[in-house]
Design a protein around this motif. Sequence first.
Motif, mmCIF file in Angstrom:
data_model
loop_
_atom_site.group_PDB
_atom_site.id
_atom_site.type_symbol
_atom_site.label_atom_id
_atom_site.label_comp_id
_atom_site.label_asym_id
_atom_site.label_seq_id
_atom_site.Cartn_x
_atom_site.Cartn_y
_atom_site.Cartn_z
ATOM 1 N N ALA A 23 0.815 -1.207 0.000
ATOM 2 C CA ALA A 23 0.000 0.000 0.000
ATOM 3 C C ALA A 23 0.852 1.262 0.000
ATOM 4 O O ALA A 23 0.332 2.357 -0.104
ATOM 5 C CB ALA A 23 -0.892 -0.009 1.227
ATOM 6 N N GLY A 24 2.153 1.156 0.131
ATOM 7 C CA GLY A 24 2.997 2.340 0.290
ATOM 8 C C GLY A 24 3.056 2.657 1.778
ATOM 9 O O GLY A 24 2.151 2.318 2.527
ATOM 10 N N PHE A 25 4.119 3.326 2.184
ATOM 11 C CA PHE A 25 4.314 3.537 3.617
ATOM 12 C C PHE A 25 3.698 4.847 4.084
ATOM 13 O O PHE A 25 4.056 5.911 3.582
ATOM 14 C CB PHE A 25 5.819 3.585 3.932
ATOM 15 C CG PHE A 25 6.447 2.230 4.000
ATOM 16 C CD1 PHE A 25 6.656 1.620 5.223
ATOM 17 C CD2 PHE A 25 6.819 1.561 2.844
ATOM 18 C CE1 PHE A 25 7.231 0.361 5.301
ATOM 19 C CE2 PHE A 25 7.395 0.313 2.910
ATOM 20 C CZ PHE A 25 7.604 -0.297 4.145
ATOM 21 N N SER A 26 2.830 4.758 5.069
ATOM 22 C CA SER A 26 2.452 5.986 5.779
ATOM 23 C C SER A 26 3.592 6.215 6.782
ATOM 24 O O SER A 26 4.396 5.306 7.038
ATOM 25 C CB SER A 26 1.140 5.786 6.523
ATOM 26 O OG SER A 26 1.346 4.857 7.571
ATOM 27 N N ALA A 27 3.604 7.400 7.396
ATOM 28 C CA ALA A 27 4.650 7.647 8.396
ATOM 29 C C ALA A 27 4.542 6.623 9.523
ATOM 30 O O ALA A 27 5.548 6.069 9.970
ATOM 31 C CB ALA A 27 4.518 9.069 8.925
ATOM 32 N N ALA A 28 3.308 6.350 9.951
ATOM 33 C CA ALA A 28 3.126 5.404 11.060
ATOM 34 C C ALA A 28 3.636 4.015 10.672
ATOM 35 O O ALA A 28 4.341 3.364 11.455
ATOM 36 C CB ALA A 28 1.654 5.353 11.460
ATOM 37 N N ASP A 29 3.303 3.558 9.449
ATOM 38 C CA ASP A 29 3.802 2.251 8.982
ATOM 39 C C ASP A 29 5.330 2.233 9.007
ATOM 40 O O ASP A 29 5.955 1.250 9.387
ATOM 41 C CB ASP A 29 3.420 2.003 7.507
ATOM 42 C CG ASP A 29 1.928 1.771 7.337
ATOM 43 O OD1 ASP A 29 1.274 1.427 8.327
ATOM 44 O OD2 ASP A 29 1.441 1.956 6.199
ATOM 45 N N PRO A 260 7.892 7.964 3.246
ATOM 46 C CA PRO A 260 6.667 8.675 3.631
ATOM 47 C C PRO A 260 6.929 10.162 3.826
ATOM 48 O O PRO A 260 8.037 10.563 4.188
ATOM 49 C CB PRO A 260 6.281 8.023 4.963
ATOM 50 C CG PRO A 260 7.532 7.427 5.486
ATOM 51 C CD PRO A 260 8.350 7.036 4.282
ATOM 52 N N LYS A 261 5.915 10.951 3.551
ATOM 53 C CA LYS A 261 6.020 12.406 3.738
ATOM 54 C C LYS A 261 5.795 12.704 5.216
ATOM 55 O O LYS A 261 4.681 12.508 5.717
ATOM 56 C CB LYS A 261 4.971 13.129 2.894
ATOM 57 C CG LYS A 261 5.030 12.771 1.408
ATOM 58 C CD LYS A 261 6.269 13.331 0.750
ATOM 59 C CE LYS A 261 6.334 13.025 -0.726
ATOM 60 N NZ LYS A 261 7.665 13.157 -1.296
ATOM 61 N N VAL A 262 6.827 13.137 5.893
ATOM 62 C CA VAL A 262 6.671 13.285 7.351
ATOM 63 C C VAL A 262 6.380 14.729 7.778
ATOM 64 O O VAL A 262 6.194 14.988 8.962
ATOM 65 C CB VAL A 262 7.919 12.769 8.110
ATOM 66 C CG1 VAL A 262 8.068 11.268 7.944
ATOM 67 C CG2 VAL A 262 9.156 13.511 7.695
#
Length: 382
Positions: A23-29, A260-262
């Motif tokens: 799914a692509g990385f969220s910041a949390a992932d 991820p965009k942090v």
Amino acid sequence: MASSSSAAPSGSAAPAASATDAAGFSAADFFDTQTPPPTLAEHAAAVREFVERHRGKRRVVLVTSGGTTVPLEQNTVRFLDNFSAGTRGATSAEYFLSSGYAVIFMHRQHSLSPYTRHYSHTTNPFLDLLAEPPPVSSSLAFALRSRLDSSNDESGTATPGASMDAIRVRAKYTEQLLPVLRAYHKAQRAQTLLRIPFVTVSDYLFLLRDVSREMQLLGRDGLYYLAAAVSDFFVPRTKTPQHKIQSGKGSLMIEMDQVPKVLKPMVEQWAPEGFVVSFKLETDPDLLIPKAQAALERYGHQVVIGNDLALRKQEVVFVEPARAGSAGERAYTHQWLRLSELYPNGTHTGGKGKGGEVEIEEDIVRELSTRHQRWIEQGQRQ
Ligand code: PAZ
């Protein structure tokens, strides 16, 4: 370089992709699945202490500087890197210090550092500043060494006036060296400079999160100056082979996931009151302002400084949301800082660059310091 499906660099055992990778990385992932640097807690503690020391006494800036690497192996032999030497960050850190800020200098290990940057080993070697010492016979050399050993204090610093008299700075370099040395010692005495190194993009992101959280206590007195050149792509840990990738299987295919965009969690959660300044680098100058505006729109921070790769030492553009009062849809202002306009005919005489040239970072820091002050005053009025 898509984030949807990825494979380990060929020539390695490829573990199955996890759901988060697909799914692509969220910041949390990202923070849940990647490995933090082993020194994270130690650095966070150093920042906590630094913030406590300076809170209420002076403004504090986090300067990020230099490039991040993307390791291709866990036991890293090969990695991807980028061009940044950390000039912008190291130079700006010096000007922030001389403007009265305390500076947390989060930098790529071995990139340029405030003060020592003037004596980089390749372009201005430190040893070239020193006069050649008089020849010594081996017995005299022995005596000299004994005197040095006995005159060293516990920190290993030679006592002035002892045999170190034998080492002298060449007269033609003293004028250039003295202000740098004075500024360096001033920062050392006041303990206003804290250095935190990183190497990989993953180290960088973990540190950025934890350092920003520690700085939260500063409220509006905290400035975040994100000048590091951070990789947009990385190879997640589960897809990074443990050992050196073997050659002999033809070409090497590397597929990378998007970092991820942090900035969003940074602005909303890690540093909600801070004055956040990010940099936007482009090689097509026409993209600078639209991309800077898009970043402000997306992340909601205070300033984007746009710079073109080829002209970054001569000009930058400050882009920020238009101030309250502008009605209707979101509007942005932009302001160029150009050395050619600021110092026509080379009118600036006190430049600190090598050879005394003007450095645009002096003007960037002056401008930001004013904007940061306004931000603090706005907060006091609310
Ligand atoms: O390190 P340096 O002085 O050579 O370069 C500075 C810079 C161009 C990396 C910096 O000004 C910058 O734009 N940083 C952000 C890059 C980006 O992620 O868009």
